[in-house]
Design a protein around this motif. Structure first.
Motif, PDB file in Angstrom:
ATOM      1  N   GLY A 146       3.563 -19.263  16.614  1.00  0.00           N
ATOM      2  CA  GLY A 146       4.534 -19.511  15.959  1.00  0.00           C
ATOM      3  C   GLY A 146       5.394 -18.506  15.362  1.00  0.00           C
ATOM      4  O   GLY A 146       6.870 -18.693  15.540  1.00  0.00           O
ATOM      5  N   ALA A 147       4.962 -17.782  14.606  1.00  0.00           N
ATOM      6  CA  ALA A 147       5.678 -16.694  14.162  1.00  0.00           C
ATOM      7  C   ALA A 147       6.608 -15.642  15.312  1.00  0.00           C
ATOM      8  O   ALA A 147       7.645 -15.436  15.102  1.00  0.00           O
ATOM      9  N   VAL A 148       5.737 -15.387  16.208  1.00  0.00           N
ATOM     10  CA  VAL A 148       6.547 -14.768  17.618  1.00  0.00           C
ATOM     11  C   VAL A 148       7.869 -15.380  18.147  1.00  0.00           C
ATOM     12  O   VAL A 148       8.558 -15.221  18.358  1.00  0.00           O
ATOM     13  N   GLU A 149       7.367 -17.041  18.028  1.00  0.00           N
ATOM     14  CA  GLU A 149       8.674 -17.721  18.704  1.00  0.00           C
ATOM     15  C   GLU A 149      10.011 -17.704  17.932  1.00  0.00           C
ATOM     16  O   GLU A 149      10.936 -17.519  18.079  1.00  0.00           O
ATOM     17  N   THR A 150       9.468 -17.618  16.297  1.00  0.00           N
ATOM     18  CA  THR A 150      10.483 -17.716  15.468  1.00  0.00           C
ATOM     19  C   THR A 150      11.335 -16.227  15.404  1.00  0.00           C
ATOM     20  O   THR A 150      12.414 -16.244  15.177  1.00  0.00           O
ATOM     21  N   ALA A 151      10.381 -15.288  15.334  1.00  0.00           N
ATOM     22  CA  ALA A 151      10.829 -13.745  15.500  1.00  0.00           C
ATOM     23  C   ALA A 151      12.095 -13.842  16.396  1.00  0.00           C
ATOM     24  O   ALA A 151      13.288 -13.186  16.437  1.00  0.00           O
ATOM     25  N   ALA A 152      11.414 -14.077  17.706  1.00  0.00           N
ATOM     26  CA  ALA A 152      12.293 -13.831  19.192  1.00  0.00           C
ATOM     27  C   ALA A 152      13.676 -14.864  18.783  1.00  0.00           C
ATOM     28  O   ALA A 152      14.787 -14.310  19.281  1.00  0.00           O
ATOM     29  N   ARG A 153      13.555 -15.903  18.391  1.00  0.00           N
ATOM     30  CA  ARG A 153      14.715 -16.765  18.342  1.00  0.00           C
ATOM     31  C   ARG A 153      15.865 -16.593  17.351  1.00  0.00           C
ATOM     32  O   ARG A 153      17.032 -16.469  17.657  1.00  0.00           O
ATOM     33  N   VAL A 154      15.215 -16.031  16.221  1.00  0.00           N
ATOM     34  CA  VAL A 154      16.142 -15.744  14.881  1.00  0.00           C
ATOM     35  C   VAL A 154      16.908 -14.298  15.248  1.00  0.00           C
ATOM     36  O   VAL A 154      18.015 -14.436  14.853  1.00  0.00           O
ATOM     37  N   THR A 155      16.124 -13.384  15.742  1.00  0.00           N
ATOM     38  CA  THR A 155      16.632 -12.141  15.875  1.00  0.00           C
ATOM     39  C   THR A 155      17.052 -11.590  17.081  1.00  0.00           C
ATOM     40  O   THR A 155      17.950 -10.753  17.423  1.00  0.00           O
ATOM     41  N   GLY A 156      16.585 -12.257  18.191  1.00  0.00           N
ATOM     42  CA  GLY A 156      16.910 -11.783  19.770  1.00  0.00           C
ATOM     43  C   GLY A 156      16.098 -10.327  20.000  1.00  0.00           C
ATOM     44  O   GLY A 156      16.422  -9.936  21.161  1.00  0.00           O
TER      45      GLY A 156
END
Length: 302
Positions: A229-239
């Motif tokens: 979940g953290a990986v998905e959030t990091a990728a989505r929020v920062t690109g």
């Protein structure tokens, strides 16, 4: 910010990080119960650190993280080590990883990440898993900047701003890393979808979104179950590319200075992390060379 490491991260195969340096040293018979943890060996047995890095490179790691996590001017001073000698030891941490890379029997590029642990690591009381030290971002920046300057001057490929427990310290680190001329990754230690201090991860990762020096964001020193979940959030929020290197899944008892419970780290989880955006994957505490080999050689490494 462009660099050879940033270019490697942006193209080609995903990169494999090493595992826990401390457990590799302990498996070789070294007592790390000291407040300086593995940093003590920088002065007492540097060859042991080189050997530990080499074990991970030869296990398949592309990136070795230096033994400077708990190496600070303040921590060394408590042991009677003056600033000049502390500077030498911080620099040595990068040199030892470089030496291991030269000794490794590998045809692929090998990289060195200079570790900068949180303020709580210097306190050596487990507070990096709580955050909120009672210091402001300005005070934390003044703590981190001198050490980061020394590590950057040693010319690692990247600075690992790791095990960050809250957004206050992340803000300080993002300020402290400016204009050092070395790229950095920023990784939080988390519980569920929040930092250890309780801030939402969307808010935490967003801080690094516009930071030119930061070429990857993610999580480390957390439970494997919290990574996807953290990986998905990091990728989505920062690109940005995402870094993920959790613990084995056992829990650290700071009072007893011991690990409790069972491992839940499984190399097959890595496929899901990479599918969610992780470009740098490895392990933290209690993850050894055998797991790194399984990550490097598994189908998800292609």
């Amino acid at each position: 910010m462009t660099s050879d490491f940033a270019d490697a991260l942006a193209s080609g195969r995903p990169l494999v990080l090493d595992g826990g340096l401390s457990n590799q040293l302990e498996s070789a018979g070294h007592d790390l119960s000291d407040a300086l943890w593995s940093a003590r060996l920088l002065a007492e047995d540097p060859g042991a650190i080189t050997d530990a890095h080499l074990a991970y490179y030869e296990a398949g790691a592309d990136v070795a993280i230096t033994s400077s996590y708990q190496a600070t001017f303040e921590g060394f001073a408590r042991r009677g080590v003056d600033r000049r000698r502390a500077t030498e030891l911080l620099t040595l941490s990068v040199e030892l990883a470089r030496d291991a890379a030269r000794r490794a029997r590998a045809s692929r590029p090998l990289w060195v990440a200079a570790s900068a642990g949180p303020y709580g690591a210097m306190l050596a009381d487990g507070s990096e898993y709580r955050g909120r030290y009672g210091l402001g971002a300005g005070e934390l920046e003044r703590f981190h900047r001198p050490r980061l300057e020394v590590l950057a001057a040693a010319r690692p490929d990247v600075l690992a701003l790791e095990t960050v427990p809250d957004t206050e310290e992340a803000t300080a680190l993002l300020r402290a890393v400016r204009h050092l001329g070395v790229p950095a990754w920023l990784s939080y230690t988390v519980t569920g979808d929040r930092t250890r201090a309780g801030q939402p991860l969307e808010e935490a990762f967003a801080l690094a979104g516009d930071a030119e020096e930061v070429i990857a964001v993610g999580v480390n020193c957390c439970a494997p179950e919290d990574v996807a979940g953290a990986v998905e959030t990091a990728a989505r929020v920062t690109g940005k590319p995402v870094v993920a290197y959790p613990n084995s899944g056992e829990a650290w008892d700071a009072q007893a200075r011991a690990w409790r419970g069972r491992s839940s780290f499984a190399a097959e989880r890595v496929r899901g992390w990479r599918a969610a955006g992780a470009r740098l994957v490895g392990g933290c505490c209690r993850v050894g060379p055998e797991v790194i080999t399984s990550i490097a050689s598994g189908p998800a490494s292609a």
